[in-house]
Design an enzyme around this catalytic site. Sequence first.
Site, PDB file in Angstrom:
ATOM      1  N   ALA A 235     127.245  58.436  10.391  1.00  0.00           N
ATOM      2  CA  ALA A 235     126.049  57.566  10.279  1.00  0.00           C
ATOM      3  C   ALA A 235     125.201  57.447  11.426  1.00  0.00           C
ATOM      4  O   ALA A 235     124.397  58.030  12.029  1.00  0.00           O
ATOM      5  CB  ALA A 235     125.956  56.566   8.918  1.00  0.00           C
ATOM      6  N   ARG A 236     125.538  56.054  11.697  1.00  0.00           N
ATOM      7  CA  ARG A 236     125.107  55.473  13.021  1.00  0.00           C
ATOM      8  C   ARG A 236     126.004  54.406  13.566  1.00  0.00           C
ATOM      9  O   ARG A 236     126.662  53.778  12.907  1.00  0.00           O
ATOM     10  CB  ARG A 236     123.876  54.484  12.787  1.00  0.00           C
ATOM     11  CG  ARG A 236     122.581  55.459  12.504  1.00  0.00           C
ATOM     12  CD  ARG A 236     121.953  56.071  13.807  1.00  0.00           C
ATOM     13  NE  ARG A 236     120.831  56.853  13.523  1.00  0.00           N
ATOM     14  CZ  ARG A 236     120.827  58.246  13.192  1.00  0.00           C
ATOM     15  NH1 ARG A 236     121.992  58.870  13.045  1.00  0.00           N
ATOM     16  NH2 ARG A 236     119.804  58.688  13.109  1.00  0.00           N
ATOM     17  N   ASP A 260     131.204  60.897  15.035  1.00  0.00           N
ATOM     18  CA  ASP A 260     130.051  61.592  15.497  1.00  0.00           C
ATOM     19  C   ASP A 260     128.966  60.568  16.166  1.00  0.00           C
ATOM     20  O   ASP A 260     127.921  61.337  16.690  1.00  0.00           O
ATOM     21  CB  ASP A 260     129.583  62.366  14.377  1.00  0.00           C
ATOM     22  CG  ASP A 260     128.712  63.408  14.739  1.00  0.00           C
ATOM     23  OD1 ASP A 260     129.062  64.121  15.904  1.00  0.00           O
ATOM     24  OD2 ASP A 260     127.708  63.629  14.199  1.00  0.00           O
ATOM     25  N   GLU A 265     124.726  55.459  22.239  1.00  0.00           N
ATOM     26  CA  GLU A 265     124.861  57.250  22.652  1.00  0.00           C
ATOM     27  C   GLU A 265     123.735  57.263  23.966  1.00  0.00           C
ATOM     28  O   GLU A 265     122.598  56.948  24.075  1.00  0.00           O
ATOM     29  CB  GLU A 265     124.143  57.898  21.735  1.00  0.00           C
ATOM     30  CG  GLU A 265     125.204  57.951  20.444  1.00  0.00           C
ATOM     31  CD  GLU A 265     124.688  58.592  19.142  1.00  0.00           C
ATOM     32  OE1 GLU A 265     125.277  58.333  18.175  1.00  0.00           O
ATOM     33  OE2 GLU A 265     123.672  59.551  19.364  1.00  0.00           O
ATOM     34  N   HIS A 283     127.590  63.472  18.253  1.00  0.00           N
ATOM     35  CA  HIS A 283     126.518  63.492  17.339  1.00  0.00           C
ATOM     36  C   HIS A 283     125.776  64.965  17.065  1.00  0.00           C
ATOM     37  O   HIS A 283     124.783  65.288  17.334  1.00  0.00           O
ATOM     38  CB  HIS A 283     125.202  62.785  17.885  1.00  0.00           C
ATOM     39  CG  HIS A 283     124.391  62.066  17.076  1.00  0.00           C
ATOM     40  ND1 HIS A 283     123.745  60.930  17.058  1.00  0.00           N
ATOM     41  CD2 HIS A 283     123.898  62.742  15.686  1.00  0.00           C
ATOM     42  CE1 HIS A 283     122.998  60.636  15.881  1.00  0.00           C
ATOM     43  NE2 HIS A 283     123.305  61.893  15.180  1.00  0.00           N
ATOM     44  N   GLY A 285     125.956  65.897  13.693  1.00  0.00           N
ATOM     45  CA  GLY A 285     125.549  65.854  12.402  1.00  0.00           C
ATOM     46  C   GLY A 285     124.549  67.095  11.955  1.00  0.00           C
ATOM     47  O   GLY A 285     125.001  67.942  10.901  1.00  0.00           O
TER      48      GLY A 285
HETATM   49  C1  GLV Z   1     120.765  62.244  12.651  1.00  0.00           C
HETATM   50  O1  GLV Z   1     121.514  61.485  13.111  1.00  0.00           O
HETATM   51  C2  GLV Z   1     119.732  62.178  11.921  1.00  0.00           C
HETATM   52  O2  GLV Z   1     119.430  60.877  11.576  1.00  0.00           O
HETATM   53  O3  GLV Z   1     118.669  62.872  11.469  1.00  0.00           O
END
Ligand code: GLV
Length: 317
Positions: A235-236, A260, A265, A283, A285
């Site tokens: 997620a974050r 991830d 970052e 990252h 995703g």
């Molecule tokens: C990716 O991390 C998004 O929030 O789209």
Amino acid sequence: MKKILVTRRLLRSNEDRIKELYDANLNLNDELYSQDKLIELSQGCDGVLSALTDKLDEKTINRLPKSVKILSNFAVGFGNIDLEAAKKKNIIVTNTPEVLTDATAEIGVLLILGACRRASEGIQGARDADWKWSADYLIGKQLTGARLGILGMGRIGQKIAKIAKSLGMIVHYHNRSKLSADKENGSIYHDNLKSLMEVSDVLSVCCPASKETINLINKETLEYLPKGAVVTNVARGDIVDDEALIDALDRRKVYAVGLDVYKGEPNLNPGYLKHKSAFILPHLGSATKETRTAMANLAIDNLEEFFKSGSCKNKVN
Ligand code: GLV
């Protein structure tokens, strides 16, 4: 023709589309704009197609020119934008939900597999030709039969749950509210984080970053996990207190992590790097061609809808 600042490079087909529709100021070198530069470049613009790497905090938003009426964020997450500050300035903020659910859930599952099955160590051993098969070489944790705790059962969490079930995992989740039976699809609801974490052999963090979730995974909450649990985050980074998680790895309270996303970052806490059991990705995703194309198209559709109707179904503030 409306004028749009596009803060990061998009895939070619998306840049072609935005150029057809708008007087678009593209970032052909994909430079990371400072806040000053972003403000300077947005002079005279009607909207900004922003990315998660743009820190649009209160101060920056207050300095945006009056002409800017929409921040169309090229991401489902919008933790990079101060929604309140935008609202006060009458700027709408939109995101790109749904189109990235599948790709992000795939990475969420990869984190679980990679961390549980010691993929980092395995890759290193294979690359260095420093291994031999033996009955106890890189023994990992089997997913079949293990309990997966999903923190945040939105679209991505639900998709991870579906895949995890097909792998034989038993899925538990914690969410603000219990899902309807069809969305829940047999997963077990916990109305509080502690009770979820107590049954999580593997934890998958899938909730948005917000004031309520910042550092939710911390020294105290990590203690709720069973000893030797695996912690993953698709997620974050803001949701995890890195020092606490690294300390839990040091103490073997946590067996492995699959990450991830990171605070600050692209820099990540160097404490993770010293752990072979940290399965870390940069990252990725939503990083597939189909998904990135669909995300940028949706960010452009959001601009179109807003300029035509004055609002947008993907408005988040
Ligand atoms: C990716 O991390 C998004 O929030 O789209």
